[in-house]
Design an enzyme around this catalytic site. Structure first.
Site, PDB file in Angstrom:
ATOM      1  N   GLY B 286       0.806  -1.215   0.000  1.00 39.50           N
ATOM      2  CA  GLY B 286       0.000   0.000   0.000  1.00 39.50           C
ATOM      3  C   GLY B 286       0.839   1.264   0.000  1.00 39.50           C
ATOM      4  N   SER B 287       0.325   2.265   0.716  1.00 37.07           N
ATOM      5  CA  SER B 287       0.840   3.622   0.560  1.00 37.07           C
ATOM      6  C   SER B 287       2.257   3.853   1.074  1.00 37.07           C
ATOM      7  CB  SER B 287      -0.106   4.606   1.257  1.00 37.07           C
ATOM      8  OG  SER B 287      -1.330   4.634   0.575  1.00 37.07           O
ATOM      9  N   VAL B 288       2.839   2.894   1.783  1.00 36.84           N
ATOM     10  CA  VAL B 288       4.255   3.086   2.152  1.00 36.84           C
ATOM     11  C   VAL B 288       5.094   3.211   0.883  1.00 36.84           C
ATOM     12  CG1 VAL B 288       4.174   1.964   4.412  1.00 36.84           C
ATOM     13  CG2 VAL B 288       4.617   0.585   2.387  1.00 36.84           C
ATOM     14  N   LYS B 290       4.513   5.071  -1.450  1.00 34.22           N
ATOM     15  CA  LYS B 290       4.559   6.476  -1.889  1.00 34.22           C
ATOM     16  C   LYS B 290       5.914   7.109  -1.551  1.00 34.22           C
ATOM     17  CE  LYS B 290      -0.392   7.046  -1.776  1.00 34.22           C
ATOM     18  NZ  LYS B 290      -1.515   7.118  -0.851  1.00 34.22           N
TER      19      LYS B 290
END
Lengths: 97, 560
Positions: B286-288, B290
Site C-alpha cells: 500500500g501507501s508506504v 509512496k
C-alpha cells in the site's frame, strides 16, 4: 664366555629394564594426560551448559519483567536536563546549603 | 649329495672347531626361517579359506556411522549474548544382539519416552544383522537417568552434541534450525553449514571455531516481538511482522514474524500460519510505496515539494476508479500528497514520470529483482509483466507490486541514508563499515524524503507514531488484501515504515499487521494510522534507549 659377550648381555638386560621403566612411565603419563583430557572435556561440557543456562536466565523477556518489577522503564526526554538548568538540579545538591 | 657334504663338513669340523660352531649357527637360522615361513603359510591359507568360503556365513554388523553428529560454532548477538550453542546430551541406542525381548524394551522405553515410534523400533530391532539402532537422540539428563534405571539389557547411551536455543522462540525464523545430526536445515543455521563450516565428530567433541556474531540485538528483537504480540492482541490481527535495520549498513537488528517459529522444533514449510512474513512472503504494502514514488519524483527534478498537483478529479485505471478516501477537496502540494497519502496525487506524479523511469527507479532501489540474505533467498517480488497506464497508477500507491517487508525496508533505508543502496545482512559489520552500494538518489533528495517523513508524523497520517525527543518520521500504508481476485475492504495489511532520528536518520523500523480488526481504540477503523503507526511508536520508544539514541530535550519541564 668372553668378556665382551658378558658385557653385551649385561647391557641388553640393563637396556630392557630401562626400556620397561620408560614404557611404564610413558603409560603413566598417558593415563594422566587422558585423565586431564577427560576432565577438560567434562569442564568444557559443563561450561557449555552453564553458558546456555546463563543465557536462558538472562533472556530479555525475563530481565524485562524483573526490571519492571523494580520500577524501571525506558528513558524518555523528560529525564534529561537542559544544559541551561541550574547546577543544583543536575547534581541533586542544594545550592543554599 | 647332502650326506657327502655333511660328511665332508664333519671331517672339516674334526679338523677345525670354528667350522663346527658356524655349522650349528646356520642350522639354527634355518630353523627360524622355516618357522616364520610356516607361520606365514598358515596365515595365507586362512586368508584363502576366508576368501573362497560361502559369504553367507560372514556377518557384517551395521555399526554406528563414523561421524554421528556435527559440532557447530556458537551464535551470538551483536553484543555477544548467546543465541545458540552446542551442549552434550545423551542419545539412547540399542544393540539388537543383546536385547532379550523387543516387546519388553519397547514397552518399558515408551513408559519413559512416550513419543518414540514403537512399531519402527520393533522392526529395526528385528533386523538380524543389525548391531546399532537409535532409539531417541538428545535426551535430557533426567530422562536419560530414568531410562538407565529401567535396567533393560541391550540399551546404552552415547554422548552427542545437540543444539540448544536458550532464548526459546526469540528470532526463531531468522535463526532457523538443525536436524537430528546437528546439521543446519533452515535460516542462519543453514548459512553456518554452508559458509562458516561445521565439523563432523564422533561423540561430544566441541568445535574450537569462533562464534558467529549476528547483527541481531536480542534486546531489540524481544522488544519488537513483545510489541507485535501486544498489537496482535489489541487489534485482533492474524499475524504481524517487524523489522529494525541500521540505515547505513543494512544490518538487521531485529526481524520478527508472529506467530513465531521454534528453532528447537523447526516448523513445516507448509505451515502457512507460521510463515516467515519478513522474508518468506510477498505482499502489496500500500501507501508506504509512496515514499518510493516521491523519491522518484524529487530525484527527477521535475517537481519541488511545494509544486501543486490537482487531485480533485478521480483517475481511471482501466475499469477501476481511483479516488482519495479522505479527499482534501482542493489541489495539494507534492508534500501534501505524501502527508495526506493521496492515491490520486501519487498516481498523477507517477504518470508524469512515465513507465520507463518508474521501472528503472524501482530497479535501482532494489524492488524489482530478487534479493538474498544469509538467511536464504528473500521471496521474489511479484511485479507486472508490462507497465501500462493502470500498472503505473497502482504501483504509485503500492498495489500491483508485492514485495517482502524486508526487501521494502532495505529500499526505504536506501532512500533515507543519504541515498546509497543497502543490502540487508544478518551478520554484524565492523563499526563504521560503510557498505555503500550504488547511489539511488542524491543526498538532497534523501534529506527531502526524511523531512517529508518527519512532517507526516508531525502533521499527517503518522501522528500516533511520534515519540517525544526521538524525531520519528514515517509513512502509513493500508493495503486491501485481494481475495479471489477482488480487494476486500476490511481485510487489510496495515504497515508503518519509520525512521529516527530524522535530523540524521540512523535506524529504520517497519511494522506490518495482517488483517487487523477495528476496535474501540481505533474507532472501528483498520487504517495503519490507527494500529501500525502507534505500534511502531511504542517500538521506537523502547528500542531507542537500548540503541543508545539520546532523546532531544524537546519539552523538558524538569526532572522526573
Amino acid at each position: 664366555m668372553r668378556l665382551d659377550v658378558v658385557a653385551a648381555l649385561f647391557m641388553t638386560i640393563a637396556s630392557a629394564f630401562v626400556l620397561y621403566g620408560l614404557s611404564y612411565d610413558t603409560r603413566l603419563v598417558e593415563e594422566r594426560v587422558h585423565a586431564r583430557e577427560e576432565l577438560a572435556a567434562r569442564l568444557r561440557s559443563d561450561i557449555a551448559v552453564l553458558k546456555a543456562e546463563r543465557a536462558h536466565l538472562a533472556r530479555p523477556e525475563r530481565i524485562e519483567t524483573l526490571a519492571r518489577a523494580q520500577g524501571m522503564r525506558p528513558a524518555t526526554d523528560r529525564q534529561l536536563a537542559q544544559d541551561t538548568a541550574p547546577a543544583g538540579i543536575i547534581t541533586g545538591s542544594n545550592p543554599s546549603q | 649329495m647332502y650326506r657327502s657334504i655333511a660328511d665332508d663338513q664333519g671331517r672339516k669340523a674334526e679338523r677345525d672347531p670354528r667350522a663346527a660352531t658356524g655349522r650349528g649357527l646356520r642350522l639354527r637360522m634355518l630353523g627360524v626361517i622355516v618357522g616364520i615361513a610356516a607361520a606365514f603359510a598358515v596365515v595365507s591359507a586362512r586368508l584363502v579359506v576366508l576368501a573362497v568360503r560361502d559369504s553367507g556365513d560372514l556377518v557384517i554388523a551395521k555399526a554406528d556411522p563414523v561421524a554421528t553428529s556435527f559440532a557447530r560454532p556458537d551464535m551470538v548477538d551483536r553484543n555477544g549474548r548467546l543465541v545458540a550453542t552446542d551442549v552434550a546430551l545423551r542419545s539412547l541406542y540399542a544393540d539388537p544382539s543383546v536385547v532379550l525381548s523387543r516387546d519388553e524394551l519397547v514397552e518399558k522405553v515408551s513408559s519413559v519416552i512416550p513419543d518414540i515410534d514403537g512399531g519402527g523400533l520393533r522392526r529395526a530391532l528385528a533386523e538380524p544383522d543389525r548391531r546399532f539402532v537409535w532409539v531417541k537422540r538428545g535426551l535430557t539428563p533426567s530422562v536419560a537417568q530414568r531410562v538407565h534405571d529401567l535396567g533393560v539389557p541391550g540399551l546404552d547411551f552415547k554422548k552427542e552434541l545437540r543444539r540448544a536455543y536458550p532464548l526459546g522462540l526469540l528470532a526463531g525464523h531468522v535463526v532457523g534450525g538443525v536436524n537430528a545430526d546437528n546439521r543446519g536445515t533452515a535460516g542462519l543455521e543453514r548459512f553456518i553449514d554452508r559458509a562458516v563450516g561445521v565439523e563432523g565428530v564422533h561423540g561430544a567433541t566441541y568445535t574450537s571455531s569462533a562464534p558467529v556474531t549476528l547483527a541481531l540485538d536480542i534486546g531489540v528483537e524481544h522488544t519488537v516481538e513483545d510489541e507485535l504480540a501486544l498489537a496482535m492482541r489489541s487489534y485482533g490481527a492474524k499475524a504481524a511482522a517487524g523489522i529494525v535495520m541500521d540505515i547505513d549498513s543494512g544490518e538487521v537488528l531485529a526481524a520478527a514474524s508472529l506467530p513465531g517459529a521454534d528453532p528447537g522444533s523447526p516448523a513445516d514449510d507448509s505451515d502457512q500460519e507460521r510463515l516467515d512474513r519478513v522474508a518468506g512472503g510477498t505482499y502489496e504494502l500500500g501507501s508506504v510505496m509512496k515514499l518510493v514514488t516521491l523519491g522518484m519524483v524529487l530525484e527527477g527534478g521535475t517537481r519541488a515539494l511545494d509544486s501543486i498537483v490537482d487531485v480533485r478529479e478521480p483517475l481511471m485505471a482501466g475499469s477501476r476508479r481511483i479516488e482519495d478516501e479522505h479527499a482534501a477537496g482542493r489541489p495539494l502540494t507534492v508534500a501534501e500528497v505524501f502527508t495526506h497519502s493521496s492515491n490520486v496525487g501519487a498516481a498523477m506524479l507517477a504518470l508524469e514520470a512515465g513507465p520507463e523511469r518508474q521501472k528503472a527507479f524501482l530497479e535501482s532501489v532494489g524492488l524489482w529483482s530478487p534479493i538474498a540474505t544469509e538467511q536464504g533467498p528473500v521471496k521474489a517480488p511479484s511485479v507486472p509483466d508490462r507497465l501500462g497506464r493502470a500498472e503505473e497508477i497502482t504501483l504509485a500507491y503500492g498495489h500491483g507490486i508485492a514485495v517482502a517487508p524486508l526487501q521494502f525496508a532495505a529500499a526505504a533505508a536506501s532512500l533515507l541514508n543519504g541515498g546509497t543502496r543497502v543490502t540487508p545482512t544478518y551478520l554484524k559489520q565492523a563499526p563504521g563499515t560503510a557498505r555503500a552500494g550504488p547511489r539511488v538518489v542524491s543526498e538532497e533528495t534523501s534529506r527531502a524524503l526524511a523531512q517529508l517523513m518527519r512532517l507526516n508524523v508531525e502533521t499527517g497520517t503518522g501522528k500516533r507514531a511520534d515519540v517525544p525527543g526521538y524525531e520519528v518520521g514515517g509513512k502509513t500504508g493500508t493495503a486491501e488484501i485481494a481475495i479471489d481476485g477482488r480487494y476486500a475492504e476490511k481485510s487489510v495489511i496495515s504497515s508503518f515504515v519509520a525512521a529516527f532520528p530524522m535530523s540524521a536518520p540512523r535506524y529504520l523500523v517497519m511494522v506490518s499487521l495482517f488483517e487487523p480488526k477495528g476496535t474501540a481504540e481505533t474507532r472501528g477503523e483498520v487504517l495503519a494510522s490507527t494500529n501500525a503507526a502507534p505500534t511502531a511508536g511504542r517500538v521506537i520508544a523502547r528500542i531507542a534507549p537500548q540503541l543508545g539514541v539520546m532523546p532531544k530535550a524537546s519539552a523538558v519541564a524538569g526532572l522526573e
